[in-house]
Motif scaffolding. Structure first.
Motif, mmCIF file in Angstrom:
data_model
loop_
_atom_site.group_PDB
_atom_site.id
_atom_site.type_symbol
_atom_site.label_atom_id
_atom_site.label_comp_id
_atom_site.label_asym_id
_atom_site.label_seq_id
_atom_site.Cartn_x
_atom_site.Cartn_y
_atom_site.Cartn_z
ATOM 1 N N ASP A 54 0.832 -1.196 0.000
ATOM 2 C CA ASP A 54 0.000 0.000 0.000
ATOM 3 C C ASP A 54 0.872 1.253 0.000
ATOM 4 O OD1 ASP A 54 -2.961 0.979 0.617
ATOM 5 O OD2 ASP A 54 -1.602 2.176 1.859
ATOM 6 N N GLN A 55 0.473 2.266 -0.770
ATOM 7 C CA GLN A 55 1.271 3.471 -0.918
ATOM 8 C C GLN A 55 1.461 4.202 0.405
ATOM 9 O OE1 GLN A 55 2.882 4.428 -3.811
ATOM 10 N NE2 GLN A 55 3.889 5.828 -2.378
ATOM 11 N N SER A 56 0.449 4.170 1.263
ATOM 12 C CA SER A 56 0.581 4.851 2.561
ATOM 13 C C SER A 56 1.670 4.191 3.406
ATOM 14 C CB SER A 56 -0.750 4.828 3.311
ATOM 15 O OG SER A 56 -1.133 3.497 3.630
ATOM 16 N N LEU A 57 1.815 2.882 3.283
ATOM 17 C CA LEU A 57 2.858 2.175 4.014
ATOM 18 C C LEU A 57 4.227 2.511 3.431
ATOM 19 C CD1 LEU A 57 3.737 0.232 6.165
ATOM 20 C CD2 LEU A 57 3.173 -1.674 4.648
ATOM 21 N N LYS A 58 4.302 2.588 2.110
ATOM 22 C CA LYS A 58 5.560 2.980 1.467
ATOM 23 C C LYS A 58 5.989 4.366 1.940
ATOM 24 C CE LYS A 58 4.963 0.440 -2.901
ATOM 25 N NZ LYS A 58 4.809 0.596 -4.375
ATOM 26 N N ASP A 59 5.024 5.267 2.006
ATOM 27 C CA ASP A 59 5.333 6.648 2.421
ATOM 28 C C ASP A 59 5.835 6.688 3.859
ATOM 29 O OD1 ASP A 59 4.505 7.504 -0.069
ATOM 30 O OD2 ASP A 59 2.490 8.087 0.600
ATOM 31 N N LEU A 60 5.196 5.924 4.731
ATOM 32 C CA LEU A 60 5.603 5.897 6.136
ATOM 33 C C LEU A 60 7.016 5.347 6.270
ATOM 34 C CD1 LEU A 60 5.087 6.143 9.164
ATOM 35 C CD2 LEU A 60 3.945 3.906 9.083
ATOM 36 N N VAL A 61 7.321 4.309 5.531
ATOM 37 C CA VAL A 61 8.652 3.706 5.597
ATOM 38 C C VAL A 61 9.707 4.668 5.069
ATOM 39 C CG1 VAL A 61 10.090 1.870 4.625
ATOM 40 C CG2 VAL A 61 7.846 1.321 5.532
ATOM 41 N N MET A 62 9.389 5.369 4.003
ATOM 42 C CA MET A 62 10.355 6.314 3.431
ATOM 43 C C MET A 62 10.642 7.473 4.371
ATOM 44 S SD MET A 62 11.480 5.075 0.693
ATOM 45 C CE MET A 62 12.414 6.498 0.148
ATOM 46 N N GLU A 63 9.692 7.795 5.225
ATOM 47 C CA GLU A 63 9.900 8.866 6.189
ATOM 48 C C GLU A 63 10.926 8.478 7.261
ATOM 49 O OE1 GLU A 63 6.113 9.782 7.817
ATOM 50 O OE2 GLU A 63 5.288 10.568 5.931
ATOM 51 N N ASN A 64 11.192 7.189 7.375
ATOM 52 C CA ASN A 64 12.121 6.691 8.396
ATOM 53 C C ASN A 64 13.269 5.946 7.732
ATOM 54 O OD1 ASN A 64 10.574 7.073 11.190
ATOM 55 N ND2 ASN A 64 9.080 6.404 9.682
ATOM 56 N N GLN A 65 13.879 6.551 6.733
ATOM 57 C CA GLN A 65 14.886 5.878 5.920
ATOM 58 C C GLN A 65 16.108 5.439 6.710
ATOM 59 O OE1 GLN A 65 15.963 7.520 2.120
ATOM 60 N NE2 GLN A 65 13.994 8.542 1.892
ATOM 61 N N GLN A 66 16.450 6.131 7.746
ATOM 62 C CA GLN A 66 17.677 5.815 8.473
ATOM 63 C C GLN A 66 17.462 4.794 9.592
ATOM 64 O OE1 GLN A 66 20.430 7.037 7.138
ATOM 65 N NE2 GLN A 66 19.045 8.036 5.691
ATOM 66 N N MET A 67 16.234 4.358 9.765
ATOM 67 C CA MET A 67 15.943 3.473 10.887
ATOM 68 C C MET A 67 16.229 2.018 10.511
ATOM 69 S SD MET A 67 12.504 3.386 13.153
ATOM 70 C CE MET A 67 12.766 5.133 13.471
ATOM 71 N N SER A 68 16.934 1.312 11.355
ATOM 72 C CA SER A 68 17.234 -0.103 11.107
ATOM 73 C C SER A 68 16.096 -0.963 11.627
ATOM 74 C CB SER A 68 18.529 -0.510 11.808
ATOM 75 O OG SER A 68 18.342 -0.530 13.208
ATOM 76 N N THR A 69 15.989 -2.176 11.080
ATOM 77 C CA THR A 69 14.939 -3.079 11.538
ATOM 78 C C THR A 69 15.160 -3.480 12.983
ATOM 79 O OG1 THR A 69 16.208 -4.930 10.662
ATOM 80 C CG2 THR A 69 14.484 -4.035 9.262
ATOM 81 N N GLY A 70 16.368 -3.427 13.440
ATOM 82 C CA GLY A 70 16.646 -3.796 14.822
ATOM 83 C C GLY A 70 16.234 -2.723 15.811
ATOM 84 N N LYS A 71 15.773 -1.579 15.321
ATOM 85 C CA LYS A 71 15.401 -0.482 16.216
ATOM 86 C C LYS A 71 13.993 0.006 15.906
ATOM 87 C CE LYS A 71 20.189 1.079 16.821
ATOM 88 N NZ LYS A 71 21.138 2.193 16.665
ATOM 89 N N MET A 72 13.086 -0.966 15.754
ATOM 90 C CA MET A 72 11.695 -0.618 15.480
ATOM 91 C C MET A 72 11.085 0.183 16.621
ATOM 92 S SD MET A 72 10.287 -1.655 12.570
ATOM 93 C CE MET A 72 8.586 -2.132 12.851
ATOM 94 N N GLN A 73 11.706 0.070 17.809
ATOM 95 C CA GLN A 73 11.155 0.810 18.930
ATOM 96 C C GLN A 73 11.265 2.320 18.710
ATOM 97 O OE1 GLN A 73 13.771 -1.228 19.060
ATOM 98 N NE2 GLN A 73 15.440 -0.476 20.350
ATOM 99 N N GLY A 74 12.051 2.722 17.738
ATOM 100 C CA GLY A 74 12.157 4.144 17.429
ATOM 101 C C GLY A 74 10.908 4.699 16.778
ATOM 102 N N LEU A 75 10.070 3.812 16.256
ATOM 103 C CA LEU A 75 8.815 4.250 15.654
ATOM 104 C C LEU A 75 7.797 4.602 16.736
ATOM 105 C CD1 LEU A 75 8.368 1.553 12.858
ATOM 106 C CD2 LEU A 75 8.883 3.963 12.481
ATOM 107 N N LYS A 76 6.908 5.513 16.413
ATOM 108 C CA LYS A 76 5.811 5.840 17.319
ATOM 109 C C LYS A 76 4.855 4.646 17.390
ATOM 110 C CE LYS A 76 6.015 10.719 15.980
ATOM 111 N NZ LYS A 76 5.280 11.834 15.334
#
Length: 486
Positions: A54-76
């Motif tokens: 979904d495009q909304s999911l793509k947009d959300l992921v692109m907003e957090n380009q520097q975030m690693s999968t090991g640090k998902m806790q950085g997301l709201k």
């Protein structure tokens, strides 16, 4: 039974998902060699890759380009919830889209081979970006080179996250990926030591991905010390480990044996496997060449191999749709069947994938398989209800059938909204006499013996007219234990 018919049905079920309805008459006429050539040719082109995120999911992921999968806790918290909820919905779409491709694509061998690798490189992340990327890697390399497939899969976010390699760091190695790489993906259990696991885990330190699913090598987290693995010593990298494993002939044997069991017979002819593996190894792991060696051989058509396999739930569902043209108004009901029958795409039971073979059938699943053809023909309901696991159900838990009054009294009911295109099917029997219909339909649908003679079947079929007789015999045959074999 016509020899071409038997061999061509066998080839279609093993090299694909069963014979298509529009080629019924060709099954008796076409030479198996010619059919095999056409199946190979149809799978030569690179597949069109799936993109159902979904495009909304793509947009959300692109907003957090520097975030690693090991640090998902950085997301709201709300961002995590969006990613998970949208992923569940999109994985459902991806599941159904792939089932459609298996059903309709002329590249049957490519999709069947992809299904094999999907079980071989089993992964479950409930992340549509990761799952879709892994499937695209598999479908792009399914009939290519195993070396390239192994290297590419090993660097996917799906595999790295599923086997915890984001947590594999210098001084604190995580051995999950290294262990499963050897036990399940390459040389197999009993051909490596615990020291091999530890040393290779060190080599894979620093391998990770970002939130977008891109592979990232983190030098600061990599153990650049001296390692020894299968007699080779040095500052070995993850790529070095993969290369060393491919140098082991046991890897070719392990992969060949597993492919043989999937495409030929659970009862392995070890002499044939060793011969095939030797050629596979010498070819530099050419998967296409290996499949020609299997499907193009004379022993592939030995009677012991015909009708010797239990259809997996996916093969059974897709094969029925190919043999009996359907219009499905609610294709998502297939997700319910996957769950009830024990093979949900993108949700393997564990890292070893689906065990297959006799594990596909128990008293409950066999009874359901035997009922489904009738349910489909009547656009009826399934009263069984899978375990309430929304990650697996892909959101189906929330889908009601508001216009179905039966839903009110049967909260677990799932409605089949299908229309069988009987005219497209029954025309295949225009040249068959009434007295020959039963035998002809059994020959078309079954690989081995008939379930019962025609006189015993008469009481179960609709004799009101010729068309109804064909329809009734077909549904009855598809509802027999014999139809579960291929």
């Amino acid at each position: 039974m016509n020899l071409n018919l038997q061999k061509n049905k066998h080839l279609w079920w093993r090299a694909g998902f069963g014979p298509p309805a529009d080629q019924v008459k060709e099954l008796s006429k076409k030479k198996p060699e010619a059919l095999f050539h056409s199946i190979l040719k149809a799978s030569e082109k690179k597949p069109v890759l799936f993109d159902l995120v979904d495009q909304s999911l793509k947009d959300l992921v692109m907003e957090n380009q520097q975030m690693s999968t090991g640090k998902m806790q950085g997301l709201k918290p709300e961002e995590k919830q969006i990613i998970r909820k949208q992923s569940v919905q999109d994985i459902s779409k991806l599941n159904l889209r792939w089932l459609q491709e298996m059903t309709e694509s002329p590249a049957q061998l490519l999709e069947k081979m992809s299904l094999f690798w999907h079980g071989h490189f089993a992964s479950k992340t409930v992340n549509i970006i990761y799952d879709q990327a892994l499937l695209n890697v598999i479908r792009s390399n399914a009939l290519g080179n195993f070396r390239e497939l192994l290297f590419n899969v090993s660097k996917t976010a799906s595999m790295i996250q599923f086997l915890n390699n984001n947590q594999n760091k210098k001084g604190h190695p995580n051995e999950n990926f290294a262990r499963e790489l050897m036990e399940l993906f390459t040389i197999g259990r009993g051909h490596y030591t615990e020291t091999d696991v530890k040393e290779s885990a060190r080599a894979f330190t620093g391998w990770g991905t970002n939130l977008q699913g891109e592979f990232i090598f983190r030098p600061r987290q990599h153990d650049d010390g001296i390692k020894t693995f299968f007699g080779k010593t040095g500052n070995l990298s993850g790529e070095d480990i993969l290369g060393i494993l491919l140098e082991q002939k046991q890897t070719a044997i392990f992969i060949t044996r597993k492919i043989y069991k999937f495409f030929v017979n659970e009862m392995v002819d070890e002499e044939i496997v060793i011969t095939l593996a030797d050629k596979f190894y010498k070819s530099g792991y050419d998967i296409h060449g290996l499949m020609i060696g299997i499907l193009g051989s004379s022993w592939f058509y030995d009677q012991k191999n015909i009708g010797a396999q239990i259809k997996s739930p996916v093969l059974w569902m897709v094969g029925m749709r190919r043999q009996l043209p359907l219009e499905m108004q609610n294709p998502a009901v297939q997700l319910i069947l996957e769950r009830l029958l024990g093979q949900v795409l993108f949700s393997p039971p564990n890292v070893a994938g689906w065990p297959g073979g006799k594990h596909w059938i128990d008293s409950s699943s066999l009874m359901l398989r035997m009922q489904v053809p009738h349910i489909i023909s009547q656009s009826d309901i399934i009263l069984s209800r899978p375990k309430d696991d929304d990650d697996v159900m892909m959101g189906m838990r929330d889908q009601g059938f508001i216009n179905n009054p039966k839903k009110i009294n049967n909260p677990g009911a799932q409605l089949f909204q299908t229309r069988i295109l009987w005219d497209d099917y029954t025309k295949n029997f225009n040249d068959i006499t009434d007295s020959g219909l039963y035998t002809t339909i059994c020959d078309l649908l079954l690989q081995r013996s008939f379930p019962m003679n025609e006189n015993d079947m008469i009481r179960y079929i609709d004799e009101s007219n010729r068309e109804k007789r064909i329809e009734s015999i077909t549904i009855r045959i598809m509802g027999t234990p014999e139809y579960q074999l291929c």
